[in-house]
Every structure is written in structure tokens, then in C-alpha cells.
Design an enzyme around this catalytic site. Structure first.
Site, PDB file in Angstrom:
ATOM      1  N   ASP A  91       4.458 -34.955  -3.093  1.00  0.00           N
ATOM      2  CA  ASP A  91       5.514 -35.953  -2.861  1.00  0.00           C
ATOM      3  C   ASP A  91       6.747 -35.573  -3.692  1.00  0.00           C
ATOM      4  O   ASP A  91       6.631 -35.329  -4.900  1.00  0.00           O
ATOM      5  CB  ASP A  91       4.950 -37.314  -3.308  1.00  0.00           C
ATOM      6  CG  ASP A  91       5.823 -38.483  -2.908  1.00  0.00           C
ATOM      7  OD1 ASP A  91       6.553 -38.373  -1.913  1.00  0.00           O
ATOM      8  OD2 ASP A  91       5.751 -39.526  -3.611  1.00  0.00           O
ATOM      9  N   ASP A 116      12.296 -32.078  -1.441  1.00  0.00           N
ATOM     10  CA  ASP A 116      13.325 -33.129  -1.453  1.00  0.00           C
ATOM     11  C   ASP A 116      14.639 -32.565  -1.993  1.00  0.00           C
ATOM     12  O   ASP A 116      14.891 -32.554  -3.197  1.00  0.00           O
ATOM     13  CB  ASP A 116      12.841 -34.304  -2.311  1.00  0.00           C
ATOM     14  CG  ASP A 116      13.842 -35.452  -2.307  1.00  0.00           C
ATOM     15  OD1 ASP A 116      14.917 -35.302  -1.673  1.00  0.00           O
ATOM     16  OD2 ASP A 116      13.553 -36.487  -2.926  1.00  0.00           O
ATOM     17  N   HIS A 150      12.828 -46.830  -3.600  1.00  0.00           N
ATOM     18  CA  HIS A 150      11.616 -46.730  -4.416  1.00  0.00           C
ATOM     19  C   HIS A 150      11.489 -47.895  -5.405  1.00  0.00           C
ATOM     20  O   HIS A 150      12.486 -48.473  -5.813  1.00  0.00           O
ATOM     21  CB  HIS A 150      11.617 -45.407  -5.190  1.00  0.00           C
ATOM     22  CG  HIS A 150      11.462 -44.216  -4.294  1.00  0.00           C
ATOM     23  ND1 HIS A 150      12.486 -43.349  -4.025  1.00  0.00           N
ATOM     24  CD2 HIS A 150      10.391 -43.773  -3.585  1.00  0.00           C
ATOM     25  CE1 HIS A 150      12.055 -42.411  -3.192  1.00  0.00           C
ATOM     26  NE2 HIS A 150      10.796 -42.640  -2.910  1.00  0.00           N
ATOM     27  N   GLY A 151      10.239 -48.173  -5.791  1.00  0.00           N
ATOM     28  CA  GLY A 151       9.993 -49.120  -6.874  1.00  0.00           C
ATOM     29  C   GLY A 151       9.763 -50.546  -6.401  1.00  0.00           C
ATOM     30  O   GLY A 151       9.699 -50.829  -5.198  1.00  0.00           O
ATOM     31  N   SER A 176       6.956 -49.991  -0.009  1.00  0.00           N
ATOM     32  CA  SER A 176       6.101 -51.063  -0.533  1.00  0.00           C
ATOM     33  C   SER A 176       6.722 -52.415  -0.192  1.00  0.00           C
ATOM     34  O   SER A 176       7.940 -52.550  -0.126  1.00  0.00           O
ATOM     35  CB  SER A 176       5.942 -50.922  -2.048  1.00  0.00           C
ATOM     36  OG  SER A 176       4.939 -49.971  -2.342  1.00  0.00           O
TER      37      SER A 176
HETATM   38  P1  13P Z   1       7.345 -47.407  -3.085  1.00  0.00           P
HETATM   39  O1  13P Z   1       7.903 -47.359  -4.480  1.00  0.00           O
HETATM   40  O2  13P Z   1       8.098 -48.389  -2.243  1.00  0.00           O
HETATM   41  O3  13P Z   1       5.888 -47.649  -3.054  1.00  0.00           O
HETATM   42  O4  13P Z   1       7.615 -45.965  -2.422  1.00  0.00           O
HETATM   43  C1  13P Z   1       6.754 -44.880  -2.674  1.00  0.00           C
HETATM   44  C2  13P Z   1       7.288 -43.587  -2.174  1.00  0.00           C
HETATM   45  O5  13P Z   1       8.239 -43.493  -1.431  1.00  0.00           O
HETATM   46  C3  13P Z   1       6.588 -42.360  -2.610  1.00  0.00           C
HETATM   47  O6  13P Z   1       7.251 -41.207  -2.200  1.00  0.00           O
HETATM   48  O1  G3H Z   2       8.504 -41.812  -4.740  1.00  0.00           O
HETATM   49  C1  G3H Z   2       8.017 -41.842  -5.863  1.00  0.00           C
HETATM   50  C2  G3H Z   2       6.608 -42.199  -6.059  1.00  0.00           C
HETATM   51  O2  G3H Z   2       6.443 -43.589  -6.134  1.00  0.00           O
HETATM   52  C3  G3H Z   2       6.054 -41.472  -7.235  1.00  0.00           C
HETATM   53  O3  G3H Z   2       6.478 -42.038  -8.426  1.00  0.00           O
HETATM   54  O4  G3H Z   2       7.257 -40.142  -9.812  1.00  0.00           O
HETATM   55  O5  G3H Z   2       6.524 -42.301 -10.863  1.00  0.00           O
HETATM   56  O6  G3H Z   2       4.857 -40.748  -9.814  1.00  0.00           O
HETATM   57  P1  G3H Z   2       6.269 -41.254  -9.825  1.00  0.00           P
HETATM   58 ZN    ZN Z   3       9.383 -41.382  -2.082  1.00  0.00          ZN
END
Ligand code: 13P
Ligand code: G3H
Ligand code: ZN
Length: 333
Positions: free
Chosen positions: A94, A116, A190-191, A235
């Protein structure tokens, strides 16, 4: 060199083809711990769903890449042990941010990687993604690239403001990079704090965020018929988990996610991968806080990680069945 096929993992190509044609999305759940892996596998097996287990750079730093790869190998064997003869499990990087990181993952058992370059100038994003695609495809590893920038801040992934994907760029970008799927920006982020209360409308006492830019998604679909589209930052930030966390000593203010109805709608389109991480973090934290508050004498991690794992499994099953619609979609059971 560890080839993912020797670990029993699959790439995303076939499952995305079926998901786009069938009007559903494959869940992409982030994992950092054994309990998350177990919950993901139990949920996928019970619902007969293909699943993407994804590892961020932060997860590799936390848990070690070799350990996570072996957890994914264990996930395939565990799924079989739970009665699923033909599990479809993808191990995906990811938010890979360099060619070197993507190569390291491809060389070490990942079946799919994301490069990315969304923060880079357009031509640089293309050049980087193409370099990764050219390497990955030699080993039948699939590649997700990103066009457009998501808002929000998270450990390793940050962008102060969102820039929606420009539909006029997607044909050129996907053709020149050769990527297998495209992550787009249409208003997710995100988040657990995706919107400020000021950005939302109060409906029956609930803060409702602005809708996703479905017009942009549909324009992209018209330009790239049948091409797999990915949504990050998806999320929903369930209020019951946030309330449990706050009830048992946490302090999460103005936590707002993407309404599930919107993700349900997106799943019916060319969106065939939906990324969920924060909801798993919330489910785990809520269960641990509740357990420790109610059992102050407990200090064996198994006592509080077991309900945490159960709560995550429940959440994953809910997403698969009620939001993404990937239940019962294994090619063979
Ligand atoms: P969330 O923070 O909305 O769960 O998104 C996760 C994500 O995009 C991981 O790449
Ligand atoms: O998109 C990001 C994911 O939620 C991963 O988050 O970099 O804190 O592991 P992280
Ligand atoms: Zn992401």
C-alpha cells in the site's frame, strides 16, 4: 527471490475483472498484526470473499516485511485449514513511494504493489509508475497507480489538500504507464477525521459529510470502460466504535468518515477495490478499551486481544456483505 505463486497468493487481475463485471468491490484491508490477519482471513472464509491484505510502509517499519510476508503465507494456509479450498488472497504493498521499495516487495512474495506518485508532477508520476509496471509485469505482479491527490494526514501518507482526479488525463495516464488499476481522488481521504463539522450538514442530529464526486467517477468510467478503479480513504468511522472509545477513556473528537451508502453505490461502478484501515483500528481500540475498563485486573494480552479480534472480524464481515458485496464471489469454493 520469493515468488508469490509459491506462497499460494494471487494477483488482482482476475478478481478485478469479475468485480467490475459483477458490480461489487474487493475489500483491501490493511494489517500490521497477527490478530488483524486472523480476523481478515476468518471474515473472508466465512463470507467466501476474495480479499486483499495490504501492507503499508509504516506496517513494514512496525512489524518487519519478512514477518508480514510470512503472515500472508500463513493466511493462505489458515484459510485452507478453516475449510476454504481455493482462497483468493492478494498480498499488496500500500502506498509504495519508490521503485526500490516496490522492487523489494515484488522480489519478496508480494503479488501486487501500489506505486503512489500522486504527489509528483504528472510526467514524473507516469515515468515512475511505468518503471514499476515494467519490472512487476515480468513476474506477473499487478500494479496500482494513483492520479489525483487525497486530502488528509496519516503517518506515512500525507497531503494537505485534495485535488480531484482530472478525467481528461486518465486515458493518457493508464495507457502510458500500463498500470493494472487506478486509484482516484473523488473526495475520500485517509484517517478518522475526513471532514470538519463545518463541512458537514446536520441531519436528524447526525453530521452528514458532502457527497463523493460521483460525476467525476462516472466521467472516468466513460473514458476507461471496464478499467479497475480504486478508492483509498474509505473507512466509515462508525459512531458506535467512536462512542465506545470515548466512553472508556478515549478522546476522539469530530471523527467523521464516508457514509456506507456512498461506498455501496461506488462498489456497483468500476470501483473494484476499496481500502479500509481506520475502521479496523477503531474496532480494535474500542474492544480493548472496553475490555480493560471492565476487567481492570487482566494483564494477559490474549484476554483483550481476543475480543479485539472478534470485533474486527465482525466489522470485516459487515463491510464484505453489506457494503462491498464481495461475499460468495470466490471463483471456486
Ligand atoms: P482509511 O484511513 O479511510 O481506512 O483509508 C485506508 C487507506 O486508504 C489505505 O491505503
Ligand atoms: O493509507 C494509509 C494506510 O491507512 C496505512 O497507514 O501508513 O499509518 O500504516 P500507515
Ligand atoms: Zn490509502
Amino acid at each position: 527471490m520469493v515468488n508469490y505463486k509459491d506462497l499460494g497468493l494471487v494477483n488482482t487481475r482476475e478478481m478485478f475483472k469479475r468485480a467490475v463485471a459483477g458490480g461489487y468491490a474487493i475489500p483491501a484491508f490493511n494489517f500490521n498484526t497477527m490478530e488483524q490477519m486472523q480476523a481478515i482471513v476468518m471474515a473472508a472464509v466465512e463470507t467466501k470473499s476474495p480479499v486483499i491484505m495490504q501492507v503499508s510502509k509504516g506496517a513494514r517499519n512496525y512489524a518487519n516485511g519478512t514477518i508480514l510476508r510470512n503472515l500472508a503465507k500463513g493466511a493462505v494456509e489458515y484459510a485452507k485449514e478453516l475449510g476454504c479450498e481455493h482462497p483468493e488472497i492478494v498480498l499488496h504493498l500500500d502506498h509504495g513511494d519508490t521503485f526500490e521499495l516496490c522492487k523489494e516487495c515484488i522480489d519478496n512474495g508480494f503479488s501486487s504493489v501500489m506505486i503512489d506518485g500522486s504527489h509528483l508532477p504528472y510526467e514524473e508520476n507516469i515515468a515512475l509508475a511505468k518503471k514499476v509496471v515494467d519490472y512487476a509485469h515480468q513476474f506477473d505482479v499487478t500494479v496500482e497507480a494513483e492520479l489525483g491527490v487525497l486530502a488528509g494526514v496519516e503517518d506515512e501518507v500525507s497531503a494537505a489538500e485534495s485535488h480531484y482526479t482530472k478525467p481528461e488525463e486518465v486515458i493518457d495516464f493508464s495507457t502510458r504507464t500500463g498500470c493494472d488499476s487506478l486509484a482516484i481522488s473523488i473526495g475520500t481521504s485517509h484517517g478518522a477525521h475526513k471532514f470538519t463539522p463545518e463541512q458537514c450538514t446536520l441531519v436528524n442530529g447526525v453530521l452528514v459529510p458532502p457527497p463523493l464526486a460521483f460525476d467525476i467517477l462516472h466521467e472516468i468510467e466513460k473514458k476507461l470502460p471496464g478499467f479497475p478503479i480504486v478508492l483509498h480513504g474509505s473507512s466509515s468511522v462508525p459512531m458506535d466504535e467512536v462512542n465506545t472509545i470515548n466512553q472508556y477513556g478515549g478522546h476522539l473528537e469530530a471523527a467523521i468518515g464516508i457514509p456506507e451508502e456512498q461506498l455501496r453505490e461506488a462498489s456497483k461502478s468500476a470501483v473494484c477495490k476499496i481500502n479500509i484501515d481506520s475502521d479496523s483500528r477503531l474496532a480494535m481500540t474500542a474492544a480493548i478499551r472496553k475490555h480493560l475498563a471492565e476487567h481492570p485486573g487482566d494483564f494477559d494480552p490474549r484476554q483483550y486481544l481476543k475480543p479485539a479480534r472478534e470485533n474486527m472480524k465482525k466489522m470485516y464481515i459487515h463491510k464484505i456483505v453489506n457494503v462491498l458485496g464481495s461475499d460468495g464471489k470466490l471463483a471456486q469454493c
